[in-house]
Scaffold this motif. Sequence first.
Motif, mmCIF file in Angstrom:
data_model
loop_
_atom_site.group_PDB
_atom_site.id
_atom_site.type_symbol
_atom_site.label_atom_id
_atom_site.label_comp_id
_atom_site.label_asym_id
_atom_site.label_seq_id
_atom_site.Cartn_x
_atom_site.Cartn_y
_atom_site.Cartn_z
ATOM 1 N N ARG A 14 0.799 -1.215 0.000
ATOM 2 C CA ARG A 14 0.000 0.000 0.000
ATOM 3 C C ARG A 14 0.836 1.271 0.000
ATOM 4 N NH1 ARG A 14 -5.240 -0.850 3.650
ATOM 5 N NH2 ARG A 14 -5.637 1.165 2.719
ATOM 6 N N ASP A 15 2.066 1.212 0.417
ATOM 7 C CA ASP A 15 2.909 2.403 0.480
ATOM 8 C C ASP A 15 3.973 2.335 -0.606
ATOM 9 O OD1 ASP A 15 4.530 4.536 1.092
ATOM 10 O OD2 ASP A 15 4.584 4.132 3.243
ATOM 11 N N SER A 16 3.674 2.905 -1.766
ATOM 12 C CA SER A 16 4.625 2.832 -2.877
ATOM 13 C C SER A 16 5.899 3.606 -2.569
ATOM 14 C CB SER A 16 3.986 3.328 -4.174
ATOM 15 O OG SER A 16 3.516 4.660 -4.019
ATOM 16 N N GLY A 17 5.811 4.656 -1.749
ATOM 17 C CA GLY A 17 7.006 5.406 -1.369
ATOM 18 C C GLY A 17 7.980 4.549 -0.582
ATOM 19 N N LEU A 18 7.447 3.693 0.289
ATOM 20 C CA LEU A 18 8.294 2.785 1.056
ATOM 21 C C LEU A 18 8.983 1.779 0.130
ATOM 22 C CD1 LEU A 18 9.298 1.691 3.773
ATOM 23 C CD2 LEU A 18 7.220 0.307 3.867
ATOM 24 N N VAL A 19 8.233 1.256 -0.821
ATOM 25 C CA VAL A 19 8.802 0.315 -1.789
ATOM 26 C C VAL A 19 9.941 0.981 -2.555
ATOM 27 C CG1 VAL A 19 8.335 -1.023 -3.884
ATOM 28 C CG2 VAL A 19 6.666 -0.984 -2.031
ATOM 29 N N HIS A 34 13.250 0.658 -13.696
ATOM 30 C CA HIS A 34 13.198 -0.529 -12.836
ATOM 31 C C HIS A 34 11.989 -1.400 -13.207
ATOM 32 C CE1 HIS A 34 13.180 -2.977 -9.202
ATOM 33 N NE2 HIS A 34 14.404 -2.534 -8.980
ATOM 34 N N PRO A 35 12.130 -2.731 -13.140
ATOM 35 C CA PRO A 35 11.008 -3.607 -13.494
ATOM 36 C C PRO A 35 9.806 -3.508 -12.543
ATOM 37 C CG PRO A 35 13.000 -4.901 -13.007
ATOM 38 C CD PRO A 35 13.347 -3.470 -12.872
ATOM 39 N N VAL A 36 9.955 -2.860 -11.412
ATOM 40 C CA VAL A 36 8.856 -2.756 -10.449
ATOM 41 C C VAL A 36 7.866 -1.646 -10.812
ATOM 42 C CG1 VAL A 36 9.868 -1.102 -8.827
ATOM 43 C CG2 VAL A 36 8.395 -2.890 -7.962
ATOM 44 N N VAL A 37 8.156 -0.869 -11.844
ATOM 45 C CA VAL A 37 7.344 0.304 -12.157
ATOM 46 C C VAL A 37 5.862 -0.034 -12.361
ATOM 47 C CG1 VAL A 37 7.810 0.321 -14.645
ATOM 48 C CG2 VAL A 37 7.218 2.436 -13.492
ATOM 49 N N GLY A 38 5.550 -1.098 -13.069
ATOM 50 C CA GLY A 38 4.147 -1.456 -13.318
ATOM 51 C C GLY A 38 3.423 -1.865 -12.054
ATOM 52 N N ARG A 39 4.045 -2.726 -11.255
ATOM 53 C CA ARG A 39 3.433 -3.173 -10.001
ATOM 54 C C ARG A 39 3.298 -2.022 -9.013
ATOM 55 N NH1 ARG A 39 3.522 -8.794 -9.159
ATOM 56 N NH2 ARG A 39 2.153 -8.284 -7.442
ATOM 57 N N SER A 40 4.277 -1.109 -9.026
ATOM 58 C CA SER A 40 4.222 0.053 -8.143
ATOM 59 C C SER A 40 3.017 0.919 -8.496
ATOM 60 C CB SER A 40 5.508 0.863 -8.271
ATOM 61 O OG SER A 40 5.429 2.052 -7.535
ATOM 62 N N VAL A 45 -2.655 2.774 -7.519
ATOM 63 C CA VAL A 45 -4.060 2.876 -7.934
ATOM 64 C C VAL A 45 -4.965 2.170 -6.917
ATOM 65 C CG1 VAL A 45 -5.732 2.157 -9.694
ATOM 66 C CG2 VAL A 45 -3.544 3.148 -10.379
ATOM 67 N N VAL A 46 -4.585 0.965 -6.490
ATOM 68 C CA VAL A 46 -5.391 0.223 -5.512
ATOM 69 C C VAL A 46 -5.508 1.020 -4.220
ATOM 70 C CG1 VAL A 46 -5.407 -1.835 -4.044
ATOM 71 C CG2 VAL A 46 -4.946 -2.053 -6.481
ATOM 72 N N GLU A 47 -4.413 1.588 -3.742
ATOM 73 C CA GLU A 47 -4.434 2.368 -2.503
ATOM 74 C C GLU A 47 -5.375 3.562 -2.620
ATOM 75 O OE1 GLU A 47 -3.864 3.950 1.225
ATOM 76 O OE2 GLU A 47 -3.507 1.936 0.473
ATOM 77 N N ASN A 48 -5.320 4.263 -3.742
ATOM 78 C CA ASN A 48 -6.184 5.426 -3.914
ATOM 79 C C ASN A 48 -7.644 5.034 -4.051
ATOM 80 O OD1 ASN A 48 -4.660 8.075 -3.952
ATOM 81 N ND2 ASN A 48 -3.341 6.706 -5.105
ATOM 82 N N LEU A 49 -7.925 3.904 -4.677
ATOM 83 C CA LEU A 49 -9.307 3.432 -4.753
ATOM 84 C C LEU A 49 -9.824 3.068 -3.365
ATOM 85 C CD1 LEU A 49 -9.239 1.232 -7.968
ATOM 86 C CD2 LEU A 49 -10.418 3.404 -7.644
ATOM 87 N N LEU A 50 -9.002 2.419 -2.567
ATOM 88 C CA LEU A 50 -9.418 2.057 -1.216
ATOM 89 C C LEU A 50 -9.676 3.293 -0.361
ATOM 90 C CD1 LEU A 50 -7.083 -0.976 -0.451
ATOM 91 C CD2 LEU A 50 -9.527 -1.008 -0.971
ATOM 92 N N ARG A 51 -8.945 4.368 -0.626
ATOM 93 C CA ARG A 51 -9.157 5.614 0.120
ATOM 94 C C ARG A 51 -10.509 6.234 -0.154
ATOM 95 N NH1 ARG A 51 -3.696 9.044 -0.214
ATOM 96 N NH2 ARG A 51 -2.534 7.408 0.800
ATOM 97 N N VAL A 52 -10.988 6.148 -1.384
ATOM 98 C CA VAL A 52 -12.230 6.833 -1.733
ATOM 99 C C VAL A 52 -13.462 5.940 -1.618
ATOM 100 C CG1 VAL A 52 -11.082 8.480 -3.243
ATOM 101 C CG2 VAL A 52 -11.995 6.387 -4.212
ATOM 102 N N LEU A 53 -13.283 4.643 -1.517
ATOM 103 C CA LEU A 53 -14.429 3.744 -1.378
ATOM 104 C C LEU A 53 -14.996 3.816 0.031
ATOM 105 C CD1 LEU A 53 -13.173 0.596 -3.281
ATOM 106 C CD2 LEU A 53 -15.029 2.098 -3.950
ATOM 107 N N PRO A 54 -16.308 3.693 0.171
ATOM 108 C CA PRO A 54 -16.897 3.671 1.504
ATOM 109 C C PRO A 54 -16.317 2.525 2.327
ATOM 110 C CG PRO A 54 -18.598 3.731 -0.190
ATOM 111 C CD PRO A 54 -17.287 3.547 -0.878
ATOM 112 N N GLU A 55 -16.029 2.797 3.586
ATOM 113 C CA GLU A 55 -15.483 1.809 4.530
ATOM 114 C C GLU A 55 -14.165 1.224 4.037
ATOM 115 O OE1 GLU A 55 -18.241 -1.140 5.849
ATOM 116 O OE2 GLU A 55 -19.906 0.260 5.784
#
Length: 86
Positions: A14-19, A34-40, A45-55
Amino acid sequence: MGKRLVKSPKLYLRDSGLVHALLGLRTLEDLLAHPVVGRSYEGFVVENLLRVLPEGGRGLLLPHPGRGGGGPGPPSARGGGSGPWR
């Protein structure tokens, strides 16, 4: 006999900055090379979606039927449906 493809569940950090810090990626150029760019980006995107979704998106993921209820599975749609994740 042919080769079998075995899929593993994706792990989203969830923390791409930490990665990026752990991988020593200090600039945009470092990240893009770096090969991690796509997964990062997917994790971002997943983290931001979880932030705006209810609960925080609770109830959005169901246990995967092949894992005996252990862990998230595919997204579920509200309401009925005829698939195995109903």
